[in-house]
Design an enzyme around this catalytic site. Structure first.
Site, mmCIF file in Angstrom:
data_model
loop_
_atom_site.group_PDB
_atom_site.id
_atom_site.type_symbol
_atom_site.label_atom_id
_atom_site.label_comp_id
_atom_site.label_asym_id
_atom_site.label_seq_id
_atom_site.Cartn_x
_atom_site.Cartn_y
_atom_site.Cartn_z
ATOM 1 N N ASP A 31 24.976 -7.275 17.324
ATOM 2 C CA ASP A 31 25.063 -6.112 18.209
ATOM 3 C C ASP A 31 23.767 -5.287 18.158
ATOM 4 O O ASP A 31 22.913 -5.469 17.273
ATOM 5 C CB ASP A 31 26.260 -5.264 17.754
ATOM 6 C CG ASP A 31 26.845 -4.404 18.863
ATOM 7 O OD1 ASP A 31 26.208 -4.269 19.907
ATOM 8 O OD2 ASP A 31 27.946 -3.845 18.651
ATOM 9 N N ASP A 34 31.093 -3.609 27.410
ATOM 10 C CA ASP A 34 32.102 -2.861 26.661
ATOM 11 C C ASP A 34 33.226 -2.415 27.581
ATOM 12 O O ASP A 34 34.197 -1.814 27.126
ATOM 13 C CB ASP A 34 31.470 -1.624 26.009
ATOM 14 C CG ASP A 34 30.895 -1.947 24.643
ATOM 15 O OD1 ASP A 34 31.180 -3.031 24.115
ATOM 16 O OD2 ASP A 34 30.152 -1.099 24.099
HETATM 17 C C1 DGJ Z 1 29.347 -2.160 20.737
HETATM 18 C C2 DGJ Z 1 30.007 -3.461 21.071
HETATM 19 O O1 DGJ Z 1 29.748 -3.822 22.392
HETATM 20 C C3 DGJ Z 1 31.486 -3.350 20.790
HETATM 21 O O2 DGJ Z 1 32.144 -4.509 21.186
HETATM 22 C C4 DGJ Z 1 31.682 -3.078 19.336
HETATM 23 O O3 DGJ Z 1 31.221 -4.155 18.588
HETATM 24 C C5 DGJ Z 1 30.947 -1.808 18.945
HETATM 25 N N1 DGJ Z 1 29.576 -1.827 19.348
HETATM 26 C C6 DGJ Z 1 31.027 -1.580 17.463
HETATM 27 O O4 DGJ Z 1 30.247 -0.542 17.057
#
Ligand code: DGJ
Length: 736
Positions: free
Chosen positions: A484, A554
């Site tokens: 991430d 997201d």
């Molecule tokens: C952003 C990601 O896109 C989410 O799926 C998740 O992993 C969060 N970060 C966690 O902080």
């Protein structure tokens, strides 16, 4: 070597790259200026008939060094423009000498043709599996006065509508140069107004890759990222389109930059309506010191030509990215159906909670459990511990290894979340190495989600993170990693670089990330790696070289996902697009959609679940068990079949797309209607790409259709009742 792919006619000075579908033609014009002649549908033979017309235009000066007033670089279509020597359009490079001068006058020097395709050291790029599947032409340009060389690379594949381009600068002068700008490619199109439209993929966090088409007109238009990463806001891709081109008709040139940092796509319609496109690392905040004898290699650009609209261009990129950019054990593997605990628990989990989710997952037939953010340092919310890649003692009372073992005992795979490029002020890493945090000395760095970037351009920083990650990977059996990255770059400065080199920081950061990913993916080849950046902030061709799939957004709302997945499909294959079924009301939009709708939309990508499975009713569990079975059956078709967009969610109330198996033996039609009406029109959709003579059976109803019926006549949408409805129809060829 396949000599037929590239020819050089010495007498006429014509370079011609050609396969069965496309041609790319260049010419050595007077005074050794390398001119662009053509890129498009294959031309059998080019007889040098279309030389650029000469005309004396006011304020468009001569090609330096000669007196011909009708011959000017100011309008001549060129392969790679010079700067400061009578071409006033967007420059492809700006190279500064020690005396401050920054002009170049690039002329042809030499050429080379070789089999295959060179690897770009330290950078992702398309590759060849067999030497004879492609050939590469290198044309070297040299400054007229100084020993500054630019190698322009052009690779053509035997059987793809693609030209891969990049540039290498070599400094053979005896002084240090400063590269202020260096594009990966330039494309000068002469045919006034042919490509009148440009399609881009802008967006925002939770709204990535929206389809935006606009008209080009006089002046300059830029599509770019200045955020240090590809960004949610403007993807590193554009397409040039004929005015009347659409999904199935018309000429289209697609342009992918294989890079994950600041990028720019600059378009200029010049004084006589010619179009120049310059693509590469964004010159914003960029400069690069090039000492004598040093080289600088740009990222690669992939150009795809289509004579039949956007879908064919997408198909070219889907195959190319899947087959010659993605690598590793999972490149062609069916991707596991996962459940991720993020939207289920956020930071609030225990061994017991996780075990309960895993128990349900095993019962439902889910294949992998992914533990997301919050298992390390002392992280219970998003304001601490990034950089501390050791287990949060006590949070998981039985330990992280116990989670992995529990998951494996249930015959599921185990995945773990990392955010390797970040540091929290509240962390052990910051206590020990405050200088690892990217910031300008003497200033407080700007915050975003309470986190900061590590200076990934520094070897010791990368080594520290790699060592920490390896300690986890060597003690716990991990099958998947989500990589991430949750903020944009600011305070761009590296304490490891001299003051005049600060313009290198952002690019060195990306090179550092690439090196770390290369090291880890090579050392742990069995792991499936998934890219992520607050959803799809770094969904790009460069990342796909290291990680074959990426979290698309997201935003898990099924209806907003229609646009996100549709837009993403323009440039990227389904095997790369991960999509999860989440809870309702949806956490991002508050919208309530049925489990069927959420399942149908997520099944159009790499399917996963992201909700608290322990909260499901028995009926929901039955439905999910069924969804999983259906997806397991459809998975090869969805992940590796050909994807065709039929009806765009950006244009109205309905959406349709189709997956067709390579051998046309089956197809999956997806249909969606967003809002209901008491007096609905009868929506219909015609399929594409089915074999005309095959008979296909609707797997749910047993109804039989010929391929030509489906292609020519099509089917009605169901008479949906209510908002947010979807339907899947699985057609299979009957008999042999
Ligand atoms: C952003 C990601 O896109 C989410 O799926 C998740 O992993 C969060 N970060 C966690 O902080």
């Amino acid at each position: 070597m396949n000599h037929n792919l590239i020819t050089f006619d010495q007498e006429q000075g014509i370079f011609h790259l050609k396969n069965n579908e496309i041609s790319y033609i260049m010419k050595l014009e007077d005074e050794g200026v390398l001119a662009h002649i053509y890129f498009g549908k294959k031309v059998n033979q080019y007889h040098d008939h279309k030389n650029y017309p000469r005309r004396d235009r006011g304020f468009s000066g001569n090609v330096p060094g000669q007196e011909e007033r009708a011959y000017s670089k100011d309008t001549l279509p060129q392969e790679f423009s010079s700067h400061g020597s009578m071409d006033y359009r967007i420059p492809a490079s700006i190279i500064q000498r020690q005396n401050g001068a920054n002009l170049t006058d690039l002329r042809y020097h030499s050429y080379d043709i070789s089999a295959g395709k060179p690897v770009l050291a330290g950078l992702p790029s398309a590759y060849v599996v067999e030497e004879n599947e492609a050939s590469t032409l290198t044309i070297t340009l040299k400054d007229r006065f100084e020993e500054i060389y630019l190698d322009l690379f052009y690779t053509i594949y035997n059987e793809r509508n693609v030209i891969a381009r990049s540039v290498k600068v070599r400094n053979l002068t005896n002084q240090t140069l400063s590269i202020e700008k260096i594009a990966s490619m330039q494309l000068d199109l002469t045919n006034s107004g042919k490509y009148q439209d440009v399609l881009s993929l802008p967006g925002a966090h939770v709204q990535e890759r929206q389809v935006n088409r606009e008209k080009l007109s006089a002046g300059i238009k830029r599509f770019e990222s200045r955020r240090g990463a590809t960004s949610h806001h403007m993807n590193s891709f554009i397409a040039l389109m004929e005015e009347d081109a659409n999904e199935f008709n018309g000429e289209v040139i697609g342009v992918h930059l294989v890079y994950s940092g600041n990028h720019s796509f600059e378009l200029e319609v010049d004084q006589i309506n010619q179009l120049r496109l310059v693509v590469g690392i964004n010159e914003y905040n960029f400069s690069w010191e090039l000492k004598t004898q040093q080289e600088f290699q740009t990222p690669e650009v992939l150009l795809a030509y289509s004579d039949s609209g956007l879908n064919k261009m997408s198909d070219t990129f889907h195959h190319l990215l899947r087959e010659r950019v993605a690598r590793g054990a999972h490149q062609y593997a069916e991707r596991p159906i996962l459940v991720n605990n993020w939207e289920a628990t956020y930071f609030d989990f225990t061994n017991e909670k996780i075990e309960a989710i895993v128990d349900e997952a095993a019962d439902l037939g889910i294949e992998m459990f992914v533990l997301d953010d919050g298992w390390f340092g002392h992280r219970n919310n998003d304001d601490s511990s990034l950089g501390d890649w050791f287990e949060f003692e006590g949070k998981l009372a039985k330990g992280l290894k116990a989670v992995a073992d529990y998951v494996h005992a249930k015959k599921l795979k185990f995945g773990l979340w990392f955010e390797p490029e970040m540091i929290s002020i509240d962390s052990k890493l910051y206590e020990e190495h405050p200088d690892y945090l990217m910031q300008v000395p003497g200033r407080t760095p700007s915050g975003s989600r309470d986190q900061h970037l590590l200076d990934m351009g520094r070897k010791e920083v990368r080594e520290n993170i790699q060592k920490q990650m390896e300690a986890i990977l060597n003690t716990i059996e991990i099958d998947y990693i989500k990589w991430d990255m949750n903020r944009s770059m600011s305070d761009t400065y590296s304490v490891a670089l001299e003051s005049h080199q600060q313009g290198e920081t952002a690019h060195r950061y990306i090179l550092g990330v690439y090196e770390l990913m290369e090291n880890l993916t090579e050392k742990y080849p069995k792991i499936l790696w998934e890219g992520c950046s607050g959803g799809g902030g770094r969904f790009d061709a460069g990342f796909l070289y290291y990680m074959p799939q990426s979290w698309a957004s997201d935003n898990t709302d099924a209806i907003e996902r229609l646009k996100i997945q549709y837009g993403t499909s323009i440039a990227y294959p389904t095997s790369a697009i991960t999509a999860h079924v989440s809870a309702v009301p949806n956490h991002q939009t508050g919208r309530v959609t049925s489990l069927k709708t959420r399942g149908d939309v997520a099944m159009s990508g790499v399917l996963g679940y992201e909700l608290d499975l322990t909260m499901l009713s028995e009926a929901e569990k039955d439905e999910i068990t069924q969804q999983i079975k259906v997806y397991q059956d459809l998975r090869p078709l969805v992940q590796y079949g050909n994807f065709i967009r039929l009806i765009s969610p950006f244009e109205g109330n309905t959406t349709a797309w189709l997956f067709v198996a390579e051998d046309q033996s089956e197809a999956l039609l997806f249909m969606a209607r967003t809002l209901a009406s008491a007096q609905p029109v009868f929506n219909e959709v015609r399929l594409k790409g089915l074999a005309e003579d095959f008979l296909y059976e609707d797997q749910a109803t047993g109804e039989i259709y010929s391929g030509s019926e489906l292609n020519q006549i099509g089917v009605y949408f169901p008479d949906f009742y209510g908002d947010f409805q979807t339907k899947l129809i699985h057609f299979k060829k009957r008999g042999n």
